[in-house]
Design a protein around this motif. Structure first.
Motif, PDB file in Angstrom:
ATOM      1  N   ALA A 164       0.852  -1.171   0.046  1.00  0.00           N
ATOM      2  CA  ALA A 164       0.085   0.024   0.041  1.00  0.00           C
ATOM      3  C   ALA A 164       0.805   1.291   0.122  1.00  0.00           C
ATOM      4  O   ALA A 164       2.060   1.180   0.187  1.00  0.00           O
ATOM      5  CB  ALA A 164      -0.778   0.118   1.001  1.00  0.00           C
ATOM      6  N   ALA A 165       0.244   2.295  -0.304  1.00  0.00           N
ATOM      7  CA  ALA A 165       0.959   3.616   0.023  1.00  0.00           C
ATOM      8  C   ALA A 165       2.192   3.939  -0.748  1.00  0.00           C
ATOM      9  O   ALA A 165       3.080   4.743  -0.539  1.00  0.00           O
ATOM     10  CB  ALA A 165       1.286   3.803   1.440  1.00  0.00           C
ATOM     11  N   THR A 171      -4.847  -0.555  -7.306  1.00  0.00           N
ATOM     12  CA  THR A 171      -4.492   0.534  -7.979  1.00  0.00           C
ATOM     13  C   THR A 171      -5.530   1.122  -9.018  1.00  0.00           C
ATOM     14  O   THR A 171      -6.315   0.215  -9.457  1.00  0.00           O
ATOM     15  CB  THR A 171      -3.113   0.307  -8.806  1.00  0.00           C
ATOM     16  OG1 THR A 171      -2.709   1.361  -9.146  1.00  0.00           O
ATOM     17  CG2 THR A 171      -3.298  -0.824  -9.863  1.00  0.00           C
ATOM     18  N   GLU A 172      -5.783   2.465  -8.842  1.00  0.00           N
ATOM     19  CA  GLU A 172      -6.362   2.983  -9.973  1.00  0.00           C
ATOM     20  C   GLU A 172      -5.674   3.078 -11.444  1.00  0.00           C
ATOM     21  O   GLU A 172      -6.316   2.947 -12.275  1.00  0.00           O
ATOM     22  CB  GLU A 172      -6.666   4.611  -9.598  1.00  0.00           C
ATOM     23  CG  GLU A 172      -7.806   4.495  -8.264  1.00  0.00           C
ATOM     24  CD  GLU A 172      -8.064   6.037  -8.034  1.00  0.00           C
ATOM     25  OE1 GLU A 172      -8.880   6.565  -8.740  1.00  0.00           O
ATOM     26  OE2 GLU A 172      -7.416   6.440  -6.917  1.00  0.00           O
ATOM     27  N   PHE A 173      -4.535   3.480 -11.103  1.00  0.00           N
ATOM     28  CA  PHE A 173      -3.845   3.767 -12.506  1.00  0.00           C
ATOM     29  C   PHE A 173      -2.469   3.109 -12.965  1.00  0.00           C
ATOM     30  O   PHE A 173      -2.046   3.298 -14.059  1.00  0.00           O
ATOM     31  CB  PHE A 173      -3.401   5.353 -12.559  1.00  0.00           C
ATOM     32  CG  PHE A 173      -4.873   6.095 -12.171  1.00  0.00           C
ATOM     33  CD1 PHE A 173      -5.810   6.368 -13.020  1.00  0.00           C
ATOM     34  CD2 PHE A 173      -4.705   6.906 -10.998  1.00  0.00           C
ATOM     35  CE1 PHE A 173      -6.924   7.247 -12.767  1.00  0.00           C
ATOM     36  CE2 PHE A 173      -5.883   7.823 -10.744  1.00  0.00           C
ATOM     37  CZ  PHE A 173      -7.058   7.731 -11.325  1.00  0.00           C
ATOM     38  N   ALA A 174      -2.108   2.460 -11.845  1.00  0.00           N
ATOM     39  CA  ALA A 174      -0.657   1.912 -12.078  1.00  0.00           C
ATOM     40  C   ALA A 174      -0.490   0.255 -12.609  1.00  0.00           C
ATOM     41  O   ALA A 174       0.481  -0.190 -12.224  1.00  0.00           O
ATOM     42  CB  ALA A 174       0.152   2.316 -11.017  1.00  0.00           C
ATOM     43  N   PRO A 200     -10.865  -6.658 -11.497  1.00  0.00           N
ATOM     44  CA  PRO A 200     -11.381  -5.282 -11.473  1.00  0.00           C
ATOM     45  C   PRO A 200     -12.472  -5.229 -10.479  1.00  0.00           C
ATOM     46  O   PRO A 200     -13.252  -5.945 -10.508  1.00  0.00           O
ATOM     47  CB  PRO A 200     -11.516  -4.820 -12.910  1.00  0.00           C
ATOM     48  CG  PRO A 200     -11.745  -6.279 -13.482  1.00  0.00           C
ATOM     49  CD  PRO A 200     -11.089  -7.427 -12.699  1.00  0.00           C
ATOM     50  N   CYS A 201     -12.701  -3.954  -9.962  1.00  0.00           N
ATOM     51  CA  CYS A 201     -13.747  -3.921  -9.170  1.00  0.00           C
ATOM     52  C   CYS A 201     -14.008  -2.441  -8.852  1.00  0.00           C
ATOM     53  O   CYS A 201     -13.086  -1.644  -8.927  1.00  0.00           O
ATOM     54  CB  CYS A 201     -13.566  -4.516  -7.566  1.00  0.00           C
ATOM     55  SG  CYS A 201     -12.514  -4.050  -6.482  1.00  0.00           S
ATOM     56  N   VAL A 239     -14.854   3.992  -6.673  1.00  0.00           N
ATOM     57  CA  VAL A 239     -13.828   4.261  -7.638  1.00  0.00           C
ATOM     58  C   VAL A 239     -13.463   2.909  -8.264  1.00  0.00           C
ATOM     59  O   VAL A 239     -13.125   1.918  -7.763  1.00  0.00           O
ATOM     60  CB  VAL A 239     -12.475   4.771  -6.834  1.00  0.00           C
ATOM     61  CG1 VAL A 239     -11.405   4.802  -7.858  1.00  0.00           C
ATOM     62  CG2 VAL A 239     -12.839   6.095  -6.284  1.00  0.00           C
ATOM     63  N   SER A 240     -13.005   2.899  -9.669  1.00  0.00           N
ATOM     64  CA  SER A 240     -12.764   1.616 -10.390  1.00  0.00           C
ATOM     65  C   SER A 240     -11.197   1.405 -10.051  1.00  0.00           C
ATOM     66  O   SER A 240     -10.464   2.180 -10.336  1.00  0.00           O
ATOM     67  CB  SER A 240     -12.927   2.026 -12.032  1.00  0.00           C
ATOM     68  OG  SER A 240     -12.412   0.891 -12.521  1.00  0.00           O
ATOM     69  N   VAL A 241     -11.117   0.276  -9.612  1.00  0.00           N
ATOM     70  CA  VAL A 241      -9.861   0.029  -9.156  1.00  0.00           C
ATOM     71  C   VAL A 241      -9.365  -1.476  -9.596  1.00  0.00           C
ATOM     72  O   VAL A 241     -10.366  -2.323 -10.163  1.00  0.00           O
ATOM     73  CB  VAL A 241      -9.456  -0.068  -7.376  1.00  0.00           C
ATOM     74  CG1 VAL A 241      -9.628   1.120  -7.038  1.00  0.00           C
ATOM     75  CG2 VAL A 241     -10.268  -1.231  -6.849  1.00  0.00           C
TER      76      VAL A 241
END
Length: 152
Positions: A83-84, A120-123, A137-138, A143-145
């Motif tokens: 995380a983070a 992750t959202e974008f990475a 994906p969920c 937010v789509s992650v």
């Protein structure tokens, strides 16, 4: 660049909390900046799980990555989590995130972890390059992650 436990450079805790709050505040609006500082302080102590590591260059904070037991309330069946993972914009695409992830993977392996998870959202592409695989994906907190995992 050095990667060390946050506990070794606590002078960065407020800056790190502000960076994390700016990046991920939308995922948990009830987590105030003050609460985020407290949460980081609880991770700052060691090298096992939970823990947080920072990347520094001289006297500058450049990034972070953490190991936590729970990161998605909707998926308590998955643990532990990477995380983070955050790198300041001017240091991106220079291998900092990869080094931070590798440090967390190493510490997880030392703690006898077989599989790590992240969302992750974008990475996703970055993590795929590092050997992570998509689990699913969920939607998480509207937010789509993408939930990903890596056997280490």
């Amino acid at each position: 660049m050095n990667i060390i436990p946050l506990g070794e450079r606590m002078e960065f805790i407020e800056e790190l909390a502000a960076l994390h709050h700016s990046e991920w505040g939308h995922l948990n609006p009830s987590l105030t900046l003050e609460k985020r500082i407290g949460k980081l302080a609880s991770l700052a102590g060691g090298r096992s799980i939970p823990s947080i590591f920072i990347a520094t260059s001289g006297n500058e904070l450049i990034g972070s990555a953490a190991l936590v037991l729970e990161d998605m309330q909707s998926r308590p069946d998955l643990s532990p989590w990477l995380a983070a993972v955050y790198v300041k914009e001017k240091y991106r695409s220079q291998g900092v995130a990869s080094a931070l992830v590798a440090k967390c993977e190493y510490e997880a392996k030392r703690s006898k972890v077989d599989t790590l998870y992240l969302y992750t959202e974008f990475a996703s592409k970055l993590y795929e390059r590092l050997g992570w695989r998509s689990l699913e994906p969920c939607m998480y907190r509207d937010v789509s992650v993408n939930i990903m995992y890596k056997e280490i």
